[in-house]
Write a protein that holds these residues in place. Structure first.
Motif, PDB file in Angstrom:
ATOM      1  N   ASP A  39     -76.091-129.597 -25.108  1.00  0.00           N
ATOM      2  CA  ASP A  39     -77.400-130.112 -25.551  1.00  0.00           C
ATOM      3  C   ASP A  39     -78.343-130.301 -24.367  1.00  0.00           C
ATOM      4  N   ALA A  40     -77.821-130.864 -23.297  1.00  0.00           N
ATOM      5  CA  ALA A  40     -78.655-131.136 -22.125  1.00  0.00           C
ATOM      6  C   ALA A  40     -79.115-129.844 -21.464  1.00  0.00           C
ATOM      7  N   LEU A  41     -78.238-128.856 -21.403  1.00  0.00           N
ATOM      8  CA  LEU A  41     -78.599-127.576 -20.785  1.00  0.00           C
ATOM      9  C   LEU A  41     -79.711-126.883 -21.567  1.00  0.00           C
ATOM     10  N   ALA A  56     -79.435-117.667 -25.383  1.00  0.00           N
ATOM     11  CA  ALA A  56     -78.946-117.170 -24.095  1.00  0.00           C
ATOM     12  C   ALA A  56     -78.301-118.284 -23.279  1.00  0.00           C
ATOM     13  N   THR A  57     -78.865-119.479 -23.352  1.00  0.00           N
ATOM     14  CA  THR A  57     -78.282-120.611 -22.625  1.00  0.00           C
ATOM     15  C   THR A  57     -76.914-120.969 -23.192  1.00  0.00           C
ATOM     16  N   ALA A  58     -76.813-121.028 -24.515  1.00  0.00           N
ATOM     17  CA  ALA A  58     -75.519-121.320 -25.142  1.00  0.00           C
ATOM     18  C   ALA A  58     -74.501-120.235 -24.806  1.00  0.00           C
ATOM     19  N   LYS A  59     -74.951-118.991 -24.784  1.00  0.00           N
ATOM     20  CA  LYS A  59     -74.038-117.882 -24.488  1.00  0.00           C
ATOM     21  C   LYS A  59     -73.550-117.937 -23.044  1.00  0.00           C
ATOM     22  N   ALA A  60     -74.453-118.265 -22.111  1.00  0.00           N
ATOM     23  CA  ALA A  60     -74.054-118.372 -20.710  1.00  0.00           C
ATOM     24  C   ALA A  60     -73.090-119.541 -20.510  1.00  0.00           C
ATOM     25  N   TYR A  61     -73.362-120.646 -21.177  1.00  0.00           N
ATOM     26  CA  TYR A  61     -72.461-121.801 -21.102  1.00  0.00           C
ATOM     27  C   TYR A  61     -71.088-121.436 -21.666  1.00  0.00           C
ATOM     28  N   ARG A 116     -66.861-116.251 -14.623  1.00  0.00           N
ATOM     29  CA  ARG A 116     -67.315-117.648 -14.588  1.00  0.00           C
ATOM     30  C   ARG A 116     -68.519-117.794 -13.671  1.00  0.00           C
ATOM     31  N   GLN A 117     -68.437-117.200 -12.487  1.00  0.00           N
ATOM     32  CA  GLN A 117     -69.537-117.333 -11.536  1.00  0.00           C
ATOM     33  C   GLN A 117     -70.801-116.639 -12.044  1.00  0.00           C
ATOM     34  N   SER A 118     -70.599-115.491 -12.703  1.00  0.00           N
ATOM     35  CA  SER A 118     -71.743-114.776 -13.282  1.00  0.00           C
ATOM     36  C   SER A 118     -72.430-115.635 -14.328  1.00  0.00           C
ATOM     37  N   GLY A 119     -71.635-116.319 -15.160  1.00  0.00           N
ATOM     38  CA  GLY A 119     -72.217-117.204 -16.160  1.00  0.00           C
ATOM     39  C   GLY A 119     -72.964-118.365 -15.542  1.00  0.00           C
ATOM     40  N   LEU A 120     -72.440-118.899 -14.464  1.00  0.00           N
ATOM     41  CA  LEU A 120     -73.118-120.013 -13.778  1.00  0.00           C
ATOM     42  C   LEU A 120     -74.446-119.567 -13.183  1.00  0.00           C
ATOM     43  N   TYR A 121     -74.466-118.377 -12.585  1.00  0.00           N
ATOM     44  CA  TYR A 121     -75.723-117.869 -12.027  1.00  0.00           C
ATOM     45  C   TYR A 121     -76.749-117.606 -13.127  1.00  0.00           C
ATOM     46  N   LEU A 122     -76.267-117.077 -14.261  1.00  0.00           N
ATOM     47  CA  LEU A 122     -77.183-116.844 -15.374  1.00  0.00           C
ATOM     48  C   LEU A 122     -77.737-118.157 -15.907  1.00  0.00           C
ATOM     49  N   LEU A 123     -76.902-119.166 -15.999  1.00  0.00           N
ATOM     50  CA  LEU A 123     -77.369-120.484 -16.434  1.00  0.00           C
ATOM     51  C   LEU A 123     -78.471-120.994 -15.517  1.00  0.00           C
ATOM     52  N   ALA A 124     -78.264-120.863 -14.208  1.00  0.00           N
ATOM     53  CA  ALA A 124     -79.269-121.334 -13.252  1.00  0.00           C
ATOM     54  C   ALA A 124     -80.605-120.640 -13.486  1.00  0.00           C
ATOM     55  N   THR A 125     -80.569-119.320 -13.710  1.00  0.00           N
ATOM     56  CA  THR A 125     -81.804-118.574 -13.935  1.00  0.00           C
ATOM     57  C   THR A 125     -82.496-119.028 -15.212  1.00  0.00           C
ATOM     58  N   LEU A 126     -81.717-119.227 -16.274  1.00  0.00           N
ATOM     59  CA  LEU A 126     -82.294-119.686 -17.540  1.00  0.00           C
ATOM     60  C   LEU A 126     -82.907-121.077 -17.411  1.00  0.00           C
ATOM     61  N   LEU A 127     -82.360-121.882 -16.499  1.00  0.00           N
ATOM     62  CA  LEU A 127     -82.879-123.233 -16.278  1.00  0.00           C
ATOM     63  C   LEU A 127     -84.036-123.251 -15.287  1.00  0.00           C
ATOM     64  N   GLY A 128     -84.451-122.078 -14.818  1.00  0.00           N
ATOM     65  CA  GLY A 128     -85.547-122.005 -13.863  1.00  0.00           C
ATOM     66  C   GLY A 128     -85.151-122.415 -12.460  1.00  0.00           C
ATOM     67  N   ARG A 129     -83.868-122.239 -12.116  1.00  0.00           N
ATOM     68  CA  ARG A 129     -83.386-122.614 -10.791  1.00  0.00           C
ATOM     69  C   ARG A 129     -82.934-121.376 -10.015  1.00  0.00           C
ATOM     70  N   PRO A 140     -75.662-125.443 -12.271  1.00  0.00           N
ATOM     71  CA  PRO A 140     -75.202-126.794 -12.639  1.00  0.00           C
ATOM     72  C   PRO A 140     -73.723-126.982 -12.309  1.00  0.00           C
ATOM     73  N   ARG A 141     -73.437-127.818 -11.327  1.00  0.00           N
ATOM     74  CA  ARG A 141     -72.059-128.008 -10.870  1.00  0.00           C
ATOM     75  C   ARG A 141     -71.168-128.660 -11.926  1.00  0.00           C
ATOM     76  N   ASP A 142     -71.767-129.459 -12.821  1.00  0.00           N
ATOM     77  CA  ASP A 142     -70.946-130.154 -13.808  1.00  0.00           C
ATOM     78  C   ASP A 142     -70.381-129.214 -14.863  1.00  0.00           C
ATOM     79  N   VAL A 143     -70.893-127.979 -14.906  1.00  0.00           N
ATOM     80  CA  VAL A 143     -70.400-127.004 -15.879  1.00  0.00           C
ATOM     81  C   VAL A 143     -69.273-126.162 -15.280  1.00  0.00           C
ATOM     82  N   GLU A 144     -69.158-126.165 -13.994  1.00  0.00           N
ATOM     83  CA  GLU A 144     -68.253-125.256 -13.299  1.00  0.00           C
ATOM     84  C   GLU A 144     -66.806-125.387 -13.777  1.00  0.00           C
TER      85      GLU A 144
END
Length: 480
Positions: A68-70, A174-179, A241-254, A260-264
């Motif tokens: 939800d937060a992501l 896309a955010t849910a899918k990356a998560y 896993r790392q690819s998903g984390l990088y995609l999450l960062a991009t979707l979050l505008g980072r 997000p380290r808490d998702v790792e």
């Protein structure tokens, strides 16, 4: 004579007082109104589906505060959404500009002139004259040209709003899918590490038997090969896993490094606690922003057709002007003052073939919009039926693979006992463990695919934007 011409033109203008062009009505005979488009989905059969309507914030069905937060952050900071918001701001500005066309317009002009008649001695000064005036006009809009232009701009704002909403749908999915990709990679890592652990236990036992004279070096090398082969799959999941984390960062505008380290460490697949709420075709057509966008484009271009048809008639406005002009030496005298008041008429009568051509262009665009609307409805239904069917079949596949994994686990345990008591050879043990490793990996992959299928269904259903975020009165127009 001049008075008669003016009167005739004014009478012709008044005869066009009705708003030019057709009034917009939602398509009556379209793909959206077909009975087959409004009922239950053919592929939503079984206990895994519910006829309940999809909630706006479908990701809350997973009951995962971290997800939800992501998504909340992505819907605030995503760069594609920022572009969509800017496009909406621009469309709203165009609407305000169009609405300003019905207001009084004013013009202030002024200047002075130094003139000297030819033949006058050059040492003599010339005469100085001035001209200062204020004029104003108010469009009567007798043929509704301005009204149609405002209608077109207003419908275009709603179309751009729908396009923005579609970006929200895509960003949420896309955010849910990356998560889910991050969690799935860690989940698969855990499954395969358990397999490696089992195989390493077998390797250790084989080495002990070899040292005790009950085994062979060949058995040890085969056990080592099984461990190495299973361990070779682990880096693949770590990369996912790392690819998903990088995609999450991009979707979050980072930046990617600021993922997000808490998702790792997420290793639990998102899971629904209830059947999938899919609604029916009627709800889908009302909800999908791309369908709403297509419907609003018909409204916008229908009004544009009215703008083009208004050019067949004179444009009439009421104008007036006041001013002072004359030689500078007479400035302020009564003879310098002048004013005018009356109707102002403009008409491109000699260019009627050009106007007719523009009307034909506008009408063709409306016909294209109608076809695009039908295409959007049919594509939405196809995407949804396909996503539902894929999920239904993948669920059956996952259940079968779960059973195969459980059977392989029992067989591996039995083979291990038989081998330890000398009632089975080492090759049988390796075969059962190899089967278990394959079954575990296949079952895990099937469970991961189910989550991806669920998100694909939510995307196809058009969930992810809130009706309060945009006036969706037009969303249901397509079916009325």
């Amino acid at each position: 004579m001049r008075k008669g011409i003016t009167t005739s033109l004014l009478a012709l203008a008044l005869s066009a007082c009705a708003t030019a062009g057709p009034d917009y009505h939602p398509p009556e005979h379209s793909a959206a109104t077909a009975p087959g488009a409004q009922g239950a989905f053919q592929s939503a059969q079984g206990a895994g589906f519910s006829n309940a309507d999809l909630p706006d914030h479908w990701w809350k069905l997973y009951n995962d505060p971290r997800l939800d937060a992501l998504i909340a952050e992505a819907l605030t900071a995503n760069t594609d959404l920022r572009v969509a918001d800017a496009n909406l701001t621009a469309a709203q500005a165009v609407l305000r500009e169009t609405e300003a066309g019905r207001q009084i317009s004013t013009t202030i002009s002024g200047g002075e002139t130094l003139a000297r008649p030819s033949g006058v001695t050059q040492h003599l000064p010339g005469s100085i004259s001035y001209d200062f005036g204020l004029s104003a006009s108010y469009p009567l809009d007798l043929n509704g040209r301005i009204r149609r232009a405002i209608e077109s701009s207003g419908a275009n704002v709603e179309a751009v709003t729908a396009a923005r909403d579609y970006v929200r749908v895509s960003v949420a999915a896309a955010t849910a899918k990356a998560y889910a990709q991050v969690c799935a990679a860690n989940y698969a890592l855990g499954v395969n590490r358990r397999v490696v652990s089992l195989q390493r236990d077998t390797l250790n036992a084989t080495q002990r038997l070899f040292r005790g004279g009950r085994g062979t070096a060949f058995d040890v090398s085969r056990a080592q090969a099984a461990v190495d082969q299973s361990e070779a799959t682990l880096p693949v999941y770590e990369a996912q896993r790392q690819s998903g984390l990088y995609l999450l960062a991009t979707l979050l505008g980072r930046p990617p490094a600021d993922y997000p380290r808490d998702v790792e460490g997420c290793a639990t697949l998102p899971s629904l606690g209830a059947p999938l709420p899919v609604g029916d075709g009627t709800a889908l057509i009302r909800r999908r922003p791309d369908i709403r966008q297509a419907e609003r484009m018909i409204a916008s271009d229908t009004a544009t057709l009215g703008v083009a048809m208004a050019d067949l008639y004179p444009q009439v406005s009421i104008g007036g002007s006041v001013g002072l002009s004359g030689p500078l030496k007479d400035f302020g005298s009564g003879s310098a003052f002048g004013f005018s008041l009356g109707p102002l008429i403009s008409w491109t009568f000699p260019n009627r073939p050009v106007v007719r051509a523009r009307i034909a262009q506008a009408d063709a665009q409306v016909q294209a919009d109608l076809a695009s609307f039908d295409g959007s409805v049919l594509e939405a239904l196809r995407q949804t039926e396909t996503a539902l069917e894929t999920y239904r079949r993948d669920a059956e596949k996952a259940a079968a693979l779960d059973r195969a994994r459980d059977s392989a686990n029992v067989s591996a345990g039995q083979a291990n006992k038989l081998f330890r008591f000398g009632r089975s050879d080492f090759l049988d043990l390796l075969d059962t463990q190899r089967s278990l490793a394959s079954a575990e990996s296949s079952a895990a992959a099937a469970r991961v695919q189910l989550v991806q299928d669920q998100i694909a269904i939510f995307l196809a259903l058009g969930g992810g934007w809130t009706s309060n975020d945009a006036g969706d009165q037009s969303a249901g127009n397509a079916q009325q």
